[in-house]
Write an enzyme that holds these catalytic residues in place. Structure first.
Site, PDB file in Angstrom:
ATOM      1  N   GLY A 276       1.000  -1.013  -0.174  1.00 28.55           N
ATOM      2  CA  GLY A 276      -0.168   0.578  -0.237  1.00 28.55           C
ATOM      3  C   GLY A 276       1.123   1.258   0.216  1.00 28.55           C
ATOM      4  O   GLY A 276       0.782   2.150  -0.582  1.00 28.55           O
ATOM      5  N   MET A 278       4.802   2.964   1.955  1.00 31.49           N
ATOM      6  CA  MET A 278       5.940   3.174   2.722  1.00 31.49           C
ATOM      7  C   MET A 278       6.808   3.629   3.364  1.00 31.49           C
ATOM      8  O   MET A 278       6.639   5.220   2.326  1.00 31.49           O
ATOM      9  CB  MET A 278       6.962   2.026   1.592  1.00 31.49           C
ATOM     10  CG  MET A 278       8.496   1.415   2.517  1.00 31.49           C
ATOM     11  SD  MET A 278       7.915   0.318   3.359  1.00 31.49           S
ATOM     12  CE  MET A 278       9.758   0.185   5.297  1.00 31.49           C
ATOM     13  N   GLU A 279       6.710   3.561   4.746  1.00 31.90           N
ATOM     14  CA  GLU A 279       7.874   5.465   5.427  1.00 31.90           C
ATOM     15  C   GLU A 279       8.419   5.810   5.378  1.00 31.90           C
ATOM     16  O   GLU A 279       8.842   6.093   6.826  1.00 31.90           O
ATOM     17  CB  GLU A 279       6.803   4.283   7.216  1.00 31.90           C
ATOM     18  CG  GLU A 279       8.094   3.319   7.230  1.00 31.90           C
ATOM     19  CD  GLU A 279       7.632   2.019   7.567  1.00 31.90           C
ATOM     20  OE1 GLU A 279       7.773   1.569   8.481  1.00 31.90           O
ATOM     21  OE2 GLU A 279       6.564   1.690   6.426  1.00 31.90           O
ATOM     22  N   HIS A 310      -0.676   6.310   8.502  1.00 30.02           N
ATOM     23  CA  HIS A 310      -0.375   5.294   9.157  1.00 30.02           C
ATOM     24  C   HIS A 310       0.945   5.714   8.209  1.00 30.02           C
ATOM     25  O   HIS A 310       1.835   4.993   9.181  1.00 30.02           O
ATOM     26  CB  HIS A 310      -0.985   4.273   7.974  1.00 30.02           C
ATOM     27  CG  HIS A 310      -0.605   2.533   8.223  1.00 30.02           C
ATOM     28  ND1 HIS A 310      -0.691   1.750   8.741  1.00 30.02           N
ATOM     29  CD2 HIS A 310       1.220   2.086   8.100  1.00 30.02           C
ATOM     30  CE1 HIS A 310       0.173   1.030   8.603  1.00 30.02           C
ATOM     31  NE2 HIS A 310       0.980   1.215   8.403  1.00 30.02           N
ATOM     32  N   GLU A 311       0.835   5.410   7.397  1.00 29.45           N
ATOM     33  CA  GLU A 311       3.172   6.125   6.702  1.00 29.45           C
ATOM     34  C   GLU A 311       3.270   7.480   7.653  1.00 29.45           C
ATOM     35  O   GLU A 311       4.763   7.484   8.141  1.00 29.45           O
ATOM     36  CB  GLU A 311       3.044   6.740   5.510  1.00 29.45           C
ATOM     37  CG  GLU A 311       2.279   5.155   4.737  1.00 29.45           C
ATOM     38  CD  GLU A 311       2.841   4.244   5.136  1.00 29.45           C
ATOM     39  OE1 GLU A 311       4.503   3.823   5.856  1.00 29.45           O
ATOM     40  OE2 GLU A 311       2.537   2.494   4.828  1.00 29.45           O
ATOM     41  N   HIS A 314       4.413   6.497  11.513  1.00 27.07           N
ATOM     42  CA  HIS A 314       5.973   5.622  11.241  1.00 27.07           C
ATOM     43  C   HIS A 314       6.795   6.674  11.289  1.00 27.07           C
ATOM     44  O   HIS A 314       7.813   6.039  11.244  1.00 27.07           O
ATOM     45  CB  HIS A 314       5.638   4.984   9.888  1.00 27.07           C
ATOM     46  CG  HIS A 314       5.178   3.227   9.723  1.00 27.07           C
ATOM     47  ND1 HIS A 314       5.747   2.530  11.150  1.00 27.07           N
ATOM     48  CD2 HIS A 314       4.828   2.928   8.810  1.00 27.07           C
ATOM     49  CE1 HIS A 314       4.720   1.570  10.411  1.00 27.07           C
ATOM     50  NE2 HIS A 314       4.411   1.774   9.183  1.00 27.07           N
ATOM     51  N   GLU A 333       4.083  -1.809  13.180  1.00 24.06           N
ATOM     52  CA  GLU A 333       2.977  -1.616  12.523  1.00 24.06           C
ATOM     53  C   GLU A 333       1.480  -1.678  13.161  1.00 24.06           C
ATOM     54  O   GLU A 333       0.680  -0.884  12.611  1.00 24.06           O
ATOM     55  CB  GLU A 333       3.246  -2.753  11.438  1.00 24.06           C
ATOM     56  CG  GLU A 333       4.263  -3.254  10.417  1.00 24.06           C
ATOM     57  CD  GLU A 333       3.907  -1.898   8.842  1.00 24.06           C
ATOM     58  OE1 GLU A 333       3.155  -1.208   9.428  1.00 24.06           O
ATOM     59  OE2 GLU A 333       5.034  -1.786   8.626  1.00 24.06           O
TER      60      GLU A 333
END
Length: 861
Positions: A276, A278-279, A310-311, A314, A333
């Site tokens: 989806g 990546m951080e 969400h990212e 992180h 996560e």
């Protein structure tokens, strides 16, 4: 390759021996378009990578190794001494002997461009021929781009420079500028190898900025950027991306009390992406499908916003503070998944985000937690193959649900204060479970060790069932909650729950009593509800505070079967749908009964995300859980119901669009297929329904699968949509055609050849495996089990996972297929554990389907 699968023991030994002071990485990417030194064939395959690593050794004289996966190494120098690459490099590792206290390693290598989304991925846009590059590393693919020590606890500052083709722009984690034809980037803070990043190409790039004033008088300025391929620029709503980004930065600054630490904040939407997002700090990458080429529902925008947040979470949970090893993957996560929904609800327009979490994310967790491969949230990760497979519903969604339970258990303020202390104490470092628990014990005053043992260190999901006993006046004499666990995972956990009682008022089902309490052991009496009037519906996990399978007593189940859509609260309604789906999966509710509930009540579902989930569940029920002799009837009923609701829906609404897509997914009869053709050619219309390009492809797939759209039709559609997205759609539709020759070609292109990119492998598999074509797929059961060990050995782990999962013969749902899976598992006990896990999971899904089919068949009897 030998040595590619780094073990936890090896990583621990290396971390005890080495500490890294810094990296300098120089990449020459001019070969991406045939410029400069490099391969001269029509499609360049390699690029030059020169890496300098400065590191210390705690035991001078000892030996270790650096990681690198590359076709060749030109030169290796250790502390000024040239080493023979043929002697020290084996294809995955560079052996380092007689280390000094302080060391400098220089590696000059030819590294390979990726076509699988692992490492440095090279994409050629069929629309205009432009080339785009981006990196994706998690958990351990940065070693495909530069030499390094590939494990999360050997953090270091990185300084990148990139030579790119003329006219390109390059980006990395730090701010960059073009100097004498070379893109040079600012040195990063100490970060792990897997979150470094490079993006390069003629991307369409939009800028903005974020400013934050703090109470101490300081101001934080963050340059913002967002990019996509030029071919998608006309669809790119960067303003909405920036809006959510700024809302998220405000939220996390308000709650974390630690300023964003990585300078700029770029976000790249890239093609053929496996994840989806990546951080990567300062350079977050997303799948470009989050740029919408056609009309989508608010659920799609909500999903994108959730992923952005969400990212962003992180940046603190994962990038600033990182787990020591992948055992504690949940430390990043689970927190990011929870904080994504938490910030979504509190900081953006998507205030119903917890409904999506309850209905969608937790469904993923419930499935994963009942597989034979389930594991505690804090998992036992022996090696990198284990790590790759543990980016799953346990680590993400169950972990997030457990954190939601933790907030209820410890209190919101204590939880957030614990996070603030955790960041400040461990900034730029690495942590384990105990580091977080210790600060939470400080801030909450509660025993976190016992809580963690129950919730983080055991596997399995509990079931909570209400038990109601009424007195002679019809009031509750006693209401208790029964807790059960599976035999394989017998742990009974402490649950903080809200028990809600519902009854009829003015034609609606509304909550009239609620008690929040702790549930312990096999039976807990909820004394606060004694004396309340008799309920028509009892929800033992009202408000979705805990992680459990919510069961229903007989009265409540009967109420839902008659009046599910009368529940006025959308979260309560979503929880009821989730409970009914779990009953169906557990073969306690016949699949045809679930389908009937969807047909009767889904048309009145207000939450669009819930509606889309109901459509997915109904399709699964009909495909996998319905008795084979009833499948055709179920499919016909779903298609008829979908068309009925499509015609009823408000013109131009997102509900209309959702029902249109569901109708396409269920259409199989000649009249239904004819309507799809007429909607495509404009001879039929439905008021308000805009058949844009994405919807055209959605209509074409069932037409192709049922033999009503041949290769020429699909070629004409590709000419209409000659883009990367159009090509993926066409490949999927071509593989969907009902022909033995087509299936053989699809199988050969995926299993016997490695010429397709990751995105086209995925599209081919999705098209090949059609529920209406069970007999055509029959020859591939035996071939599947004969091929998968070779595929796993020869292909990248990402492609191996796609093939093993996607081509498992789940549509040959019979005892014979189950026996074939068991025979393979018995005969391949020494196969790679990750491969065995995938087969075991698919086998378990098949066994579940057979149990559900037997339950559904008994209903007919």
């Amino acid at each position: 390759m030998p040595g590619e699968n780094l073990s936890r023991d090896e990583a621990q030994e290396r971390a005890a021996l080495l500490s890294v002071d810094g990296y300098e990485v120089s990449l020459d990417l001019r070969s991406a378009v045939g410029e400069g030194p490099g391969d001269t064939d029509a499609e360049p395959r390699t690029f030059r990578s020169v890496t300098t690593i400065r590191f210390r050794c705690a035991e001078p004289g000892a030996g270790s190794f650096a990681d690198l996966i590359a076709p060749s190494v030109t030169a290796v120098s250790l502390n000024g001494k040239d080493l023979d690459p043929s002697e020290v490099f084996d294809g995955t590792r560079i052996q380092l002997e007689d280390l000094a206290a302080e060391n400098e390693l220089v590696v000059d290598a030819r590294c390979a461009y990726s076509r699988t989304g692992e490492g440095l991925h090279r994409f050629v846009d069929p629309e205009d021929g432009e080339v785009y590059l981006y990196t994706q590393y998690e958990p351990a693919d940065s070693r495909r781009v530069f030499a390094n020590f590939e494990q999360p606890d050997l953090k270091a500052p990185f300084r990148f420079e990139v030579r790119a083709p003329e006219g390109w722009t390059a980006w990395s984690n730090g701010a960059g500028e073009l100097q004498d034809g070379v893109w040079r980037f600012a040195e990063t803070k100490p970060i792990s190898t897997y979150i470094t990043a490079v993006v390069a190409g003629p991307y369409h790039y939009v800028t903005d900025s974020y400013s934050r004033a703090f109470d101490d008088g300081t101001t934080l300025e963050i340059p913002l950027g967002a990019m996509c391929r030029k071919g998608l620029a006309k669809h790119f709503d960067a303003d909405d991306v920036f809006l959510v980004t700024k809302q998220g930065l405000d939220f996390f600054h308000d709650h974390f009390d630690y300023p964003y630490p990585f300078g700029k904040y770029d976000q790249a939407f890239v093609p053929e992406y496996n994840l989806g997002a990546m951080e990567n700090p300062g350079m977050v990458t997303f799948r470009e499908e989050f740029i919408f080429r056609g009309k989508v529902t608010q659920a799609s925008y909500e999903r994108r916003a959730n992923v952005i947040l969400h990212e962003m979470a992180h940046m603190w949970f994962g990038d600033l503070v990182t787990m020591v090893w992948w055992d504690d993957l949940w430390l990043k996560e689970s927190f990011a998944d929870f904080m994504g929904s938490f910030s979504l609800v509190e900081a953006t327009r998507f205030t119903d985000g917890w409904i999506t979490f309850a209905n969608n994310r937790k469904a993923w967790a419930y499935r994963a937690d009942q597989l034979p491969s389930t594991h505690p949230v804090t998992a036992d990760i022996r090696d990198l193959e284990d790590a790759k497979l543990n980016f799953d519903g346990i680590t993400y969604a169950k972990g997030a649900a457990v954190l939601k339970q933790l907030v209820a258990y410890a209190g919101r303020d204590a939880f957030l204060e614990g996070a603030r202390r955790y960041f400040k104490r461990n900034a730029y470092g690495n942590t384990r479970l105990g580091d977080l628990l210790s600060v939470l014990e400080e801030t909450s005053g509660r025993d976190m060790t016992t809580w963690a043992r129950s919730w983080l260190q055991t596997a399995g999901v509990n079931s909570l069932t209400p038990q109601v006993r009424l007195d002679e006046d019809g009031r509750i004499a006693e209401l208790s909650v029964l807790q059960e666990a599976a035999e394989s995972h017998p742990e009974l956990r402490p649950h903080r729950v809200a028990v809600g009682l519902y009854r009829s008022e003015g034609g609606a089902l509304v909550r009239y009593a609620r008690a929040e309490t702790d549930v312990h052991g096999p039976r807990t009496v909820i004394g606060e509800l004694a004396g309340a009037g008799a309920p028509e519906l009892v929800l033992v996990n009202d408000d979705d505070l805990t992680y459990c399978k919510m069961r229903l007593d007989d009265v409540s189940l009967a109420t839902l079967k008659d009046r599910l859509s009368d529940i006025t609260d959308p979260l309560a309604r979503a929880l009821c749908w989730s409970a009914l789906w779990n009953l169906t999966r557990d073969a306690l509710l016949p699949a045809r009964d679930f389908i009937d509930l969807v047909l009767r009540f889904a048309g009145r579902e207000s939450d669009i995300g819930v509606l889309q989930m109901l459509h997915a569940w109904a399709n699964s029920a009909q495909t996998h859980y319905a008795a084979p002799e009833w499948r055709a009837t179920g499919g016909r009923l779903l298609a008829e119901g979908a068309l009925r609701e499509l015609r009823r829906a408000e013109p131009g609404s997102q509900h209309q669009l959702t029902w249109a897509r569901f109708f396409a997914a269920t259409a199989s009869q000649e009249a239904e297929l004819r309507l799809l053709r007429e909607l495509l050619d404009g001879t039929a219309t439905i008021e308000g329904l805009e058949v844009d390009q994405e919807l055209r492809w959605a209509f074409l797939e069932p037409l192709a699968a049922h033999g009503a759209a041949d290769g020429s039709v699909l070629a004409a559609e590709l000419a209409r949509d000659d883009t990367a997205s159009g090509k993926r759609h066409q490949i999927r539709c071509l593989a969907a055609r009902p022909s033995a020759e087509v299936k053989a070609q699809a199988w050969a292109r995926v299993v016997e050849s490695d010429t397709l990119s990751n995105a086209l492998v995925e599209a081919t598999i999705a098209g090949m495996v059609q529920p209406s074509q069970r007999e055509l797929l029959a020859p591939y059961t035996e071939r599947y089990f004969a091929a998968i060990e070779r595929v796993w050995a020869e292909r990248s782990i990402q492609i191996g996972m796609d093939v093993v999962r996607g081509l498992f013969p789940s549509l040959r749902d019979s005892q014979e297929t189950l026996d074939a899976a068991d025979a393979w598992l018995t005969a391949h006990e020494s196969a790679p554990p990750a491969l065995r896990r995938l087969v075991l999971e698919a086998r378990d899904d098949l066994a579940r389907a057979l149990r559900a089919q037997a339950r559904d068949a008994r209903t007919a009897g």
